[in-house]
Design an enzyme around this catalytic site. Structure first.
Site, mmCIF file in Angstrom:
data_model
loop_
_atom_site.group_PDB
_atom_site.id
_atom_site.type_symbol
_atom_site.label_atom_id
_atom_site.label_comp_id
_atom_site.label_asym_id
_atom_site.label_seq_id
_atom_site.Cartn_x
_atom_site.Cartn_y
_atom_site.Cartn_z
ATOM 1 N N LYS A 1 -2.767 3.159 -3.001
ATOM 2 C CA LYS A 1 -1.491 3.325 -3.717
ATOM 3 C C LYS A 1 -1.661 3.864 -5.130
ATOM 4 O O LYS A 1 -0.798 4.580 -5.638
ATOM 5 C CB LYS A 1 -0.748 1.976 -3.800
ATOM 6 C CG LYS A 1 -0.163 1.519 -2.483
ATOM 7 C CD LYS A 1 0.070 0.032 -2.482
ATOM 8 C CE LYS A 1 -1.224 -0.655 -2.226
ATOM 9 N NZ LYS A 1 -1.298 -1.750 -1.315
ATOM 10 N N VAL B 1 2.515 3.070 2.060
ATOM 11 C CA VAL B 1 3.799 2.352 2.168
ATOM 12 C C VAL B 1 3.981 1.906 3.627
ATOM 13 O O VAL B 1 3.938 2.738 4.531
ATOM 14 C CB VAL B 1 4.979 3.272 1.751
ATOM 15 C CG1 VAL B 1 6.303 2.541 1.881
ATOM 16 C CG2 VAL B 1 4.800 3.800 0.341
ATOM 17 N N GLY C 1 -4.622 -15.803 4.996
ATOM 18 C CA GLY C 1 -5.170 -14.513 4.583
ATOM 19 C C GLY C 1 -4.097 -13.494 4.221
ATOM 20 O O GLY C 1 -4.388 -12.321 3.996
ATOM 21 N N LYS D 1 4.950 0.880 -4.480
ATOM 22 C CA LYS D 1 5.551 1.537 -3.316
ATOM 23 C C LYS D 1 6.879 2.202 -3.674
ATOM 24 O O LYS D 1 7.202 3.283 -3.176
ATOM 25 C CB LYS D 1 5.716 0.530 -2.176
ATOM 26 C CG LYS D 1 4.339 0.122 -1.626
ATOM 27 C CD LYS D 1 4.397 -1.130 -0.795
ATOM 28 C CE LYS D 1 3.015 -1.531 -0.322
ATOM 29 N NZ LYS D 1 2.994 -2.885 0.260
#
Ligand SMILES: NC(=O)c1ccc[n+]([C@@H]2O[C@H](COP(=O)([O-])OP(=O)(O)OC[C@H]3O[C@@H](n4cnc5c(N)ncnc54)[C@H](OP(=O)(O)O)[C@@H]3O)[C@@H](O)[C@H]2O)c1
Length: 332
Positions: A120, A147, A201, A219
């Protein structure tokens, strides 16, 4: 198609596993000819690295032990000098500088390689610059996995929605926070729900990037700059995470028939764009109301179809590995 991989952690290995699993179904031969990971070293084989051996070597943290193995390289030089058609950049995300991926992508484009990334950082911070560079060198830059992992978002907007004007993008863009808020619906406190997410997790030991809204903000920057032609930066996005949402607020929302969701939003307002990431209390009529757990969703408001919604996974080894595979397949 010959692939070079920079970074070979969760996503890199998820992609290699899919390549191995689907090798007889793919429309063309795709070979990994070079891999380099800071933790595990790398290997080069111009005829294609055996994927089973590569994955075994990665599981013991010793990619350098393969034939053609290397312990340490200068990564930008490695990218420049090893021939391949595509460089897959799957190192860690840095939302301050975009590095090391920013430099890796520049080196790859300049040395004539197409680029596929799930990182990203460089796309959120430098999309316009990197796209111009790709155009200058007549190369392609793909980043579906940045995204909603492999759930088609960017490629859907670029292909099927090509003839539409997107005026607004609104979505649940972070699975960790959605999981926490969903669990709070069952009466858990914020810290209990966070602990549960960490146990499974879904949340990292330091959850700041998710719970303070940084990941969703990255995003929104990507979606805005890529699909709305935004040219906005971090300072243009109002950002608030979910740490202020209490069990009482969630209970009150339930009594009103509503839910709290962390929503990223960007809309075109005349010649400017308004973008934010913040918790919103939404009602049943809202298209995002029923998107629970780790699921993500985006609603595109278009001038032709009205609202178009996608729902799907936003992270995961196989899911994000698939984003890399689908981007690579789209290059041929
Ligand atoms: N996992 C997901 O579900 C998911 C979903 C969407 C997007 N993404 C993005 O995809 C990227 C990869 O994620 P991941 O989960 O695969 O991360 P990961 O498991 O941490 O793997 C990244 C690997 O890159 C290595 N690395 C770091 N700097 C490097 C460098 N300069 N040169 C070569 N290798 C380097 C790391 O080594 P060290 O550990 O030694 O630093 C690590 O082994 C990230 O940018 C992430 O934000 C991930």
């Amino acid at each position: 198609m010959k692939i070079m991989m920079i970074g070979f952690g969760t996503v890199g290995q998820g992609f290699a596993e899919l390549l191995l699993e689907k090798k007889n179904e793919l429309p063309e031969k795709i070979e990994i000819v070079a891999v380099y990971d800071k933790k595990m070293g790398g290997a080069v084989n111009h005829n294609g690295i055996d994927l089973k051996s590569l994955l075994e070597a990665a599981s013991s943290g010793q990619v350098y032990s393969l034939q053609g193995g290397i312990k340490e390289v200068d990564v930008p030089n490695f990218i420049k000098e090893v021939p391949s058609d595509v460089m897959v950049e799957v190192t860690y995300t840095n939302l301050e500088t975009g590095e090391p991926a920013y430099t890796h992508i520049i080196e790859a484009l300049k040395s004539g390689k197409n680029v596929v990334t799930t990182n990203k950082g460089p796309i959120a911070l430098f999309y316009n610059e990197l796209k111009s560079l790709a155009d200058k060198y007549n190369r392609i830059l793909k980043f579906e996995g940045t995204v909603l992992s492999g759930t088609p978002a960017i490629n859907l907007a670029f292909s099927s929605l090509k003839g539409s004007k997107i005026n607004k993008i609104r979505g649940i863009l972070n699975g960790t926070t959605n999981y926490i808020l969903t669990n709070m619906q069952t009466g858990m406190s914020y810290s209990e729900a966070l602990k549960e997410a960490q146990k499974l997790g879904y949340a990292e030991a330091d959850p700041t990037g998710d719970v303070e809204g940084w990941d969703a903000m990255a995003k929104i920057l990507i979606l805005t700059n890529v699909l709305l032609g935004g040219g906005i930066t971090k300072k243009d996005v109002f950002r608030e995470g979910i740490t202020g949402i209490t069990a009482d607020m969630v209970k009150e929302a339930i009594m009103e028939g509503k839910k709290w969701k962390l929503i990223g939003e960007a809309k075109v307002m005349g010649n400017r764009i308004e973008a934010s990431v913040k918790p919103q209390k939404i009602s049943k009529e809202d298209k995002l109301y029923s998107v629970d757990g780790v699921l993500n969703s985006i609603v595109f408001t278009t001038d032709t179809l009205g609202e178009v919604q996608i729902v799907g996974p936003g992270a995961g080894r196989r899911e994000t590995g698939y984003a890399v595979l689908s981007d690579i397949l789209s290059l041929s």
